[in-house]
Design a protein around this motif. Structure first.
Motif, PDB file in Angstrom:
ATOM      1  N   PRO A   5      16.054  39.847  20.494  1.00  0.00           N
ATOM      2  CA  PRO A   5      17.001  40.268  19.454  1.00  0.00           C
ATOM      3  C   PRO A   5      18.349  39.545  19.574  1.00  0.00           C
ATOM      4  O   PRO A   5      18.888  39.419  20.671  1.00  0.00           O
ATOM      5  N   SER A   9      19.075  39.984  14.229  1.00  0.00           N
ATOM      6  CA  SER A   9      18.345  41.238  14.476  1.00  0.00           C
ATOM      7  C   SER A   9      19.299  42.426  14.378  1.00  0.00           C
ATOM      8  O   SER A   9      18.974  43.461  13.781  1.00  0.00           O
ATOM      9  N   LYS A  13      19.270  45.535  11.853  1.00  0.00           N
ATOM     10  CA  LYS A  13      19.237  46.910  12.391  1.00  0.00           C
ATOM     11  C   LYS A  13      20.317  47.772  11.737  1.00  0.00           C
ATOM     12  O   LYS A  13      20.068  48.916  11.357  1.00  0.00           O
ATOM     13  N   ASP A  28       7.869  47.010   9.508  1.00  0.00           N
ATOM     14  CA  ASP A  28       8.678  45.972  10.166  1.00  0.00           C
ATOM     15  C   ASP A  28       7.828  44.710  10.212  1.00  0.00           C
ATOM     16  O   ASP A  28       6.948  44.559  11.050  1.00  0.00           O
ATOM     17  N   TYR A  35      12.077  45.575  18.143  1.00  0.00           N
ATOM     18  CA  TYR A  35      13.476  46.052  18.118  1.00  0.00           C
ATOM     19  C   TYR A  35      13.799  46.828  16.833  1.00  0.00           C
ATOM     20  O   TYR A  35      14.355  47.933  16.881  1.00  0.00           O
ATOM     21  N   ILE A  36      13.446  46.273  15.675  1.00  0.00           N
ATOM     22  CA  ILE A  36      13.736  46.936  14.392  1.00  0.00           C
ATOM     23  C   ILE A  36      12.824  48.153  14.214  1.00  0.00           C
ATOM     24  O   ILE A  36      13.259  49.222  13.757  1.00  0.00           O
ATOM     25  N   ASN A  89      13.023  40.086   9.247  1.00  0.00           N
ATOM     26  CA  ASN A  89      13.910  39.036   9.770  1.00  0.00           C
ATOM     27  C   ASN A  89      13.001  37.847  10.024  1.00  0.00           C
ATOM     28  O   ASN A  89      12.384  37.742  11.074  1.00  0.00           O
TER      29      ASN A  89
END
Ligand SMILES: C[S@@+](CC[C@H](N)C(=O)[O-])C[C@H]1O[C@@H](n2cnc3c(N)ncnc32)[C@H](O)[C@@H]1O
Length: 167
Positions: A5, A9, A13, A28, A35-36, A89
């Motif tokens: 990330p 990222s 978020k 996602d 991470y997201i 992303n």
């Protein structure tokens, strides 16, 4: 190498966590380390996370595996159902030596994003939102889309846009 990330990222978020995700179906796309997806889970979403890279899928499973549906997919190829929110992303840089599936996307940096833009409508619920990270370093023109967040770095400007709203 799974994408760690970074600024992009964190920008995504911020946009994701500003939404009401309680009991919403959230996808996602290109999850990387998850991470997201993890941020969406913390907001109460019902999360599916996919990535083209098997190593990323493995890492995301380790992070969120029992709490989300994590699987390998080239964009929507192995995605089923429809979602209230789809976040991506993407790899957005033009091809360059040392680039990877996580960072580069064709000669103009926009190949994967363009395919995503063609395909996401079939997977979005009516009234849903599709949120994409873009960079000034590629050729994607999303001028009509609502900007949810932006960040200026010395070498590029990053934006998070809602492509469903006004694109
Ligand atoms: C810039 S990284 C973002 C990772 C993570 N979502 C984040 O924000 O830190 C892009 C991710 O998209 C994945 N990806 C690239 N092409 C893809 C495709 N066609 N379908 C699904 N995932 C893809 C890459 O493997 C990588 O994990």
């Amino acid at each position: 190498m799974v994408y760690r990330p970074r600024e992009d990222s964190r920008l995504l978020k911020q946009a994701v966590t500003s939404l009401d995700l309680e009991d919403k179906k959230f996808l996602d796309m290109g999850t990387g380390t998850g991470y997201i997806a993890e941020a969406a889970l913390e907001q109460g979403a019902d999360v599916t996370a996919v990535d083209i890279d098997s190593e990323a899928v493995e890492q995301a499973r380790q992070r969120i595996g029992s709490r989300a549906n994590v699987c390998q997919s080239n964009l929507f190829t192995d995605v089923e159902g429809t979602f209230d929110v789809i976040a991506f992303n993407p790899p957005y840089l033009p091809e360059a030596p040392g680039g990877s599936v996580a960072t580069v996307s064709g000669a103009n940096g926009a190949q994967v994003s363009r395919r995503f833009l063609e395909q996401y409508p079939d997977y979005l619920k009516s009234g849903g939102r599709s949120i994409l990270v873009t960079s000034s370093r590629n050729s994607l023109d999303l001028d009509g889309a609502q900007v949810l967040g932006s960040s200026s770095l010395w070498f590029e400007q990053l934006k998070v846009v809602d492509v469903e709203d006004g694109f």
